[in-house]
Design a protein around this motif. Sequence first.
Motif, PDB file in Angstrom:
ATOM      1  N   MET A   1      24.450  41.382  53.233  1.00 17.33           N
ATOM      2  CA  MET A   1      25.727  40.760  53.489  1.00 17.33           C
ATOM      3  C   MET A   1      26.566  40.821  52.213  1.00 17.33           C
ATOM      4  O   MET A   1      26.058  40.639  51.117  1.00 17.33           O
ATOM      5  CB  MET A   1      25.523  39.305  53.901  1.00 17.33           C
ATOM      6  N   VAL A   2      27.886  41.036  52.369  1.00 13.62           N
ATOM      7  CA  VAL A   2      28.793  41.177  51.243  1.00 13.62           C
ATOM      8  C   VAL A   2      29.964  40.238  51.460  1.00 13.62           C
ATOM      9  O   VAL A   2      30.481  40.134  52.564  1.00 13.62           O
ATOM     10  CB  VAL A   2      29.304  42.629  51.120  1.00 13.62           C
ATOM     11  N   ALA A   3      30.421  39.528  50.388  1.00 15.75           N
ATOM     12  CA  ALA A   3      31.591  38.653  50.471  1.00 15.75           C
ATOM     13  C   ALA A   3      32.679  39.235  49.592  1.00 15.75           C
ATOM     14  O   ALA A   3      32.423  39.744  48.507  1.00 15.75           O
ATOM     15  CB  ALA A   3      31.243  37.252  50.010  1.00 15.75           C
ATOM     16  N   LEU A   4      33.895  39.163  50.053  1.00 15.20           N
ATOM     17  CA  LEU A   4      35.029  39.638  49.270  1.00 15.20           C
ATOM     18  C   LEU A   4      35.585  38.475  48.459  1.00 15.20           C
ATOM     19  O   LEU A   4      35.686  37.368  48.970  1.00 15.20           O
ATOM     20  CB  LEU A   4      36.107  40.194  50.199  1.00 15.20           C
ATOM     21  N   PRO A   5      35.997  38.699  47.211  1.00 16.63           N
ATOM     22  CA  PRO A   5      36.564  37.592  46.422  1.00 16.63           C
ATOM     23  C   PRO A   5      37.937  37.215  46.956  1.00 16.63           C
ATOM     24  O   PRO A   5      38.613  37.993  47.620  1.00 16.63           O
ATOM     25  CB  PRO A   5      36.661  38.177  45.013  1.00 16.63           C
ATOM     26  N   GLY A   6      38.360  35.989  46.627  1.00 14.44           N
ATOM     27  CA  GLY A   6      39.679  35.525  47.032  1.00 14.44           C
ATOM     28  C   GLY A   6      40.756  36.199  46.209  1.00 14.44           C
ATOM     29  O   GLY A   6      40.491  37.104  45.420  1.00 14.44           O
ATOM     30  N   LEU A   7      41.972  35.772  46.370  1.00 11.03           N
ATOM     31  CA  LEU A   7      43.078  36.342  45.619  1.00 11.03           C
ATOM     32  C   LEU A   7      42.886  36.062  44.137  1.00 11.03           C
ATOM     33  O   LEU A   7      42.455  34.992  43.744  1.00 11.03           O
ATOM     34  CB  LEU A   7      44.399  35.750  46.088  1.00 11.03           C
ATOM     35  N   THR A   8      43.243  37.016  43.308  1.00 13.15           N
ATOM     36  CA  THR A   8      43.120  36.835  41.865  1.00 13.15           C
ATOM     37  C   THR A   8      44.496  36.866  41.242  1.00 13.15           C
ATOM     38  O   THR A   8      45.449  37.333  41.849  1.00 13.15           O
ATOM     39  CB  THR A   8      42.261  37.946  41.234  1.00 13.15           C
ATOM     40  N   GLY A   9      44.586  36.371  40.015  1.00 19.18           N
ATOM     41  CA  GLY A   9      45.845  36.413  39.300  1.00 19.18           C
ATOM     42  C   GLY A   9      46.667  35.145  39.434  1.00 19.18           C
ATOM     43  O   GLY A   9      47.702  35.016  38.834  1.00 19.18           O
ATOM     44  N   SER A  10      46.223  34.184  40.202  1.00 17.83           N
ATOM     45  CA  SER A  10      46.970  32.940  40.349  1.00 17.83           C
ATOM     46  C   SER A  10      46.762  32.080  39.121  1.00 17.83           C
ATOM     47  O   SER A  10      45.658  31.964  38.613  1.00 17.83           O
ATOM     48  CB  SER A  10      46.490  32.200  41.591  1.00 17.83           C
ATOM     49  N   ARG A  11      47.812  31.445  38.622  1.00 17.92           N
ATOM     50  CA  ARG A  11      47.709  30.612  37.431  1.00 17.92           C
ATOM     51  C   ARG A  11      47.588  29.136  37.786  1.00 17.92           C
ATOM     52  O   ARG A  11      47.533  28.297  36.921  1.00 17.92           O
ATOM     53  CB  ARG A  11      48.917  30.828  36.528  1.00 17.92           C
ATOM     54  N   VAL A  12      47.618  28.817  39.032  1.00 14.57           N
ATOM     55  CA  VAL A  12      47.451  27.422  39.435  1.00 14.57           C
ATOM     56  C   VAL A  12      46.098  27.284  40.108  1.00 14.57           C
ATOM     57  O   VAL A  12      45.655  28.165  40.834  1.00 14.57           O
ATOM     58  CB  VAL A  12      48.578  26.972  40.405  1.00 14.57           C
ATOM     59  N   GLY A  22      33.843  35.354  58.839  1.00 13.70           N
ATOM     60  CA  GLY A  22      34.436  36.648  59.150  1.00 13.70           C
ATOM     61  C   GLY A  22      34.597  37.538  57.929  1.00 13.70           C
ATOM     62  O   GLY A  22      34.858  38.730  58.057  1.00 13.70           O
ATOM     63  N   ALA A  23      34.485  36.983  56.723  1.00 16.32           N
ATOM     64  CA  ALA A  23      34.616  37.773  55.501  1.00 16.32           C
ATOM     65  C   ALA A  23      33.358  38.579  55.209  1.00 16.32           C
ATOM     66  O   ALA A  23      33.371  39.465  54.368  1.00 16.32           O
ATOM     67  CB  ALA A  23      34.932  36.864  54.323  1.00 16.32           C
ATOM     68  N   PHE A  24      32.261  38.270  55.882  1.00 14.36           N
ATOM     69  CA  PHE A  24      31.007  38.975  55.644  1.00 14.36           C
ATOM     70  C   PHE A  24      30.868  40.117  56.640  1.00 14.36           C
ATOM     71  O   PHE A  24      31.189  39.970  57.818  1.00 14.36           O
ATOM     72  CB  PHE A  24      29.816  38.025  55.785  1.00 14.36           C
ATOM     73  N   GLN A  25      30.393  41.259  56.179  1.00 20.68           N
ATOM     74  CA  GLN A  25      30.129  42.401  57.035  1.00 20.68           C
ATOM     75  C   GLN A  25      28.760  42.952  56.678  1.00 20.68           C
ATOM     76  O   GLN A  25      28.304  42.842  55.546  1.00 20.68           O
ATOM     77  CB  GLN A  25      31.175  43.485  56.830  1.00 20.68           C
TER      78      GLN A  25
END
Length: 168
Positions: A1-12, A22-25
Amino acid sequence: MVALPGLTGSRVPSPIEPIPAGAFQQLQTLANDQGSTISIDPLDGAHVSDNAITARTTIVEPGAAPDPGPTRRAALDQRDPTAASVRKPPRYTLSGYATFYDNGTTAMRLPRGTVVVICGGGGCIERVVNDYGPQKKTRVVDLYRPDFFSICGCAWFAGTTWVTVSVY
Protein backbone atom coordinates in the motif's frame (compact mmCIF):
# COMPACT_ATOMS: atom_id res chain seq x y z
CA MET A 1 0.00 0.00 0.00
CA VAL A 2 1.23 3.51 -0.86
CA ALA A 3 0.08 6.90 0.54
CA LEU A 4 0.53 10.18 -1.26
CA PRO A 5 1.73 13.18 0.79
CA GLY A 6 -0.53 16.18 1.28
CA LEU A 7 0.05 19.56 -0.30
CA THR A 8 3.49 20.99 0.33
CA GLY A 9 4.76 24.54 0.42
CA SER A 10 2.13 25.94 2.77
CA ARG A 11 3.51 28.33 5.38
CA VAL A 12 0.55 28.06 7.72
CA PRO A 13 0.04 25.04 9.92
CA SER A 14 -2.81 22.80 8.91
CA PRO A 15 -4.79 20.61 11.29
CA ILE A 16 -3.83 16.95 11.44
CA GLU A 17 -6.35 14.99 9.42
CA PRO A 18 -6.52 11.24 8.84
CA ILE A 19 -5.49 10.08 5.38
CA PRO A 20 -8.57 8.95 3.46
CA ALA A 21 -8.65 5.34 2.41
CA GLY A 22 -9.09 6.38 -1.24
CA ALA A 23 -5.52 7.75 -1.25
CA PHE A 24 -4.11 4.22 -1.01
CA GLN A 25 -3.68 2.05 -4.11
CA GLN A 26 -2.34 -1.38 -4.55
CA LEU A 27 1.13 -1.59 -6.03
CA GLN A 28 2.29 -4.84 -7.48
CA THR A 29 5.94 -5.54 -8.04
CA LEU A 30 7.38 -8.51 -9.82
CA ALA A 31 9.37 -10.76 -7.60
CA ASN A 32 12.44 -12.21 -9.22
CA ASP A 33 13.78 -15.45 -7.84
CA GLN A 34 17.27 -14.68 -9.11
CA GLY A 35 17.49 -11.53 -6.91
CA SER A 36 19.20 -9.03 -9.17
CA THR A 37 21.44 -6.58 -7.33
CA ILE A 38 22.04 -3.02 -8.47
CA SER A 39 25.50 -1.68 -7.80
CA ILE A 40 26.65 1.93 -8.09
CA ASP A 41 30.25 2.54 -9.03
CA PRO A 42 32.27 5.23 -7.21
CA LEU A 43 32.64 8.66 -8.83
CA ASP A 44 35.37 9.07 -11.37
CA GLY A 45 37.84 11.97 -11.42
CA ALA A 46 35.63 14.12 -13.68
CA HIS A 47 33.57 15.43 -10.75
CA VAL A 48 36.56 17.38 -9.40
CA SER A 49 37.74 20.28 -11.52
CA ASP A 50 40.79 22.45 -11.32
CA ASN A 51 39.93 25.22 -8.75
CA ALA A 52 36.92 23.56 -7.17
CA ILE A 53 34.68 25.75 -5.00
CA THR A 54 34.99 25.00 -1.30
CA ALA A 55 33.68 26.60 1.89
CA ARG A 56 36.70 28.94 1.97
CA THR A 57 36.54 30.05 -1.68
CA THR A 58 36.18 33.79 -2.26
CA ILE A 59 34.05 34.65 -5.27
CA VAL A 60 34.84 38.01 -6.89
CA GLU A 61 32.54 39.48 -9.49
CA PRO A 62 34.26 41.32 -12.35
CA GLY A 63 33.73 45.04 -12.62
CA ALA A 64 33.70 47.98 -10.25
CA ALA A 65 33.06 47.66 -6.53
CA PRO A 66 29.46 48.33 -5.48
CA ASP A 67 28.58 51.79 -4.20
CA PRO A 68 28.74 51.67 -0.36
CA GLY A 69 26.04 54.32 -0.07
CA PRO A 70 26.06 57.67 1.67
CA THR A 71 28.39 58.15 4.61
CA ARG A 72 26.88 61.46 5.73
CA ARG A 73 24.20 63.92 4.79
CA ALA A 74 24.96 66.79 2.45
CA ALA A 75 25.85 69.99 4.30
CA LEU A 76 23.77 73.06 3.57
CA ASP A 77 25.34 76.44 2.95
CA GLN A 78 23.45 78.57 5.48
CA ARG A 79 24.09 82.21 6.19
CA ASP A 80 25.47 83.21 9.55
CA PRO A 81 22.88 84.14 12.14
CA THR A 82 22.84 87.87 12.80
CA ALA A 83 20.60 90.16 14.77
CA ALA A 84 18.22 90.22 11.80
CA SER A 85 18.17 86.43 11.54
CA VAL A 86 17.63 84.60 14.82
CA ARG A 87 15.94 81.25 15.35
CA LYS A 88 12.64 81.50 17.17
CA PRO A 89 12.47 79.78 20.55
CA PRO A 90 11.41 76.11 20.52
CA ARG A 91 7.86 75.14 21.46
CA TYR A 92 9.31 72.63 23.95
CA THR A 93 12.34 70.40 24.51
CA LEU A 94 12.73 66.69 25.20
CA SER A 95 15.65 64.83 26.71
CA GLY A 96 16.35 61.13 26.46
CA TYR A 97 18.26 58.49 24.58
CA ALA A 98 18.80 58.42 20.83
CA THR A 99 19.64 55.33 18.79
CA PHE A 100 20.49 54.77 15.14
CA TYR A 101 19.26 52.62 12.33
CA ASP A 102 20.01 52.47 8.62
CA ASN A 103 16.68 53.60 7.27
CA GLY A 104 17.84 57.10 6.26
CA THR A 105 15.14 58.79 8.31
CA THR A 106 14.62 60.71 11.54
CA ALA A 107 11.97 58.95 13.60
CA MET A 108 10.13 60.47 16.54
CA ARG A 109 6.70 60.28 18.09
CA LEU A 110 5.79 63.59 16.49
CA PRO A 111 3.84 64.40 13.32
CA ARG A 112 5.79 64.09 10.08
CA GLY A 113 7.16 67.42 8.93
CA THR A 114 7.99 68.67 12.44
CA VAL A 115 11.32 70.52 12.53
CA VAL A 116 13.61 69.45 15.38
CA VAL A 117 17.13 70.34 16.49
CA ILE A 118 18.89 67.39 18.12
CA CYS A 119 21.92 68.14 20.32
CA GLY A 120 24.30 65.62 21.86
CA GLY A 121 27.85 65.48 23.16
CA GLY A 122 29.32 65.90 19.66
CA GLY A 123 27.17 68.74 18.30
CA CYS A 124 23.72 69.64 17.00
CA ILE A 125 21.81 68.89 13.80
CA GLU A 126 18.53 70.19 12.40
CA ARG A 127 16.23 67.57 10.89
CA VAL A 128 12.63 67.15 9.78
CA VAL A 129 10.72 64.21 11.30
CA ASN A 130 9.83 61.85 8.45
CA ASP A 131 9.10 58.56 10.20
CA TYR A 132 7.22 57.43 13.31
CA GLY A 133 9.09 55.83 16.22
CA PRO A 134 10.85 54.72 18.34
CA GLN A 135 8.68 52.06 19.91
CA LYS A 136 10.46 51.86 23.29
CA LYS A 137 9.52 54.50 25.85
CA THR A 138 13.16 54.89 26.97
CA ARG A 139 14.18 56.46 23.63
CA VAL A 140 13.06 59.79 22.18
CA VAL A 141 14.51 59.60 18.66
CA ASP A 142 15.89 57.11 16.11
CA LEU A 143 18.44 58.67 13.78
CA TYR A 144 20.13 57.81 10.51
CA ARG A 145 23.55 56.32 11.36
CA PRO A 146 25.69 59.27 10.05
CA ASP A 147 23.45 61.73 11.94
CA PHE A 148 23.74 59.71 15.13
CA PHE A 149 27.54 59.66 15.09
CA SER A 150 27.78 63.34 14.14
CA ILE A 151 25.95 64.34 17.34
CA CYS A 152 27.09 61.45 19.53
CA GLY A 153 30.79 62.16 19.91
CA CYS A 154 31.17 58.53 20.95
CA ALA A 155 32.87 55.36 19.69
CA TRP A 156 31.61 53.59 16.54
CA PHE A 157 30.26 50.66 18.59
CA ALA A 158 28.01 52.81 20.81
CA GLY A 159 24.31 52.04 20.57
CA THR A 160 22.70 54.94 22.44
CA THR A 161 23.55 58.48 23.47
CA TRP A 162 21.84 61.12 25.63
CA VAL A 163 20.35 63.96 23.58
CA THR A 164 18.22 67.06 23.96
CA VAL A 165 15.62 67.63 21.25
CA SER A 166 14.20 71.11 20.62
CA VAL A 167 10.83 70.93 18.83
CA TYR A 168 9.92 73.87 16.53
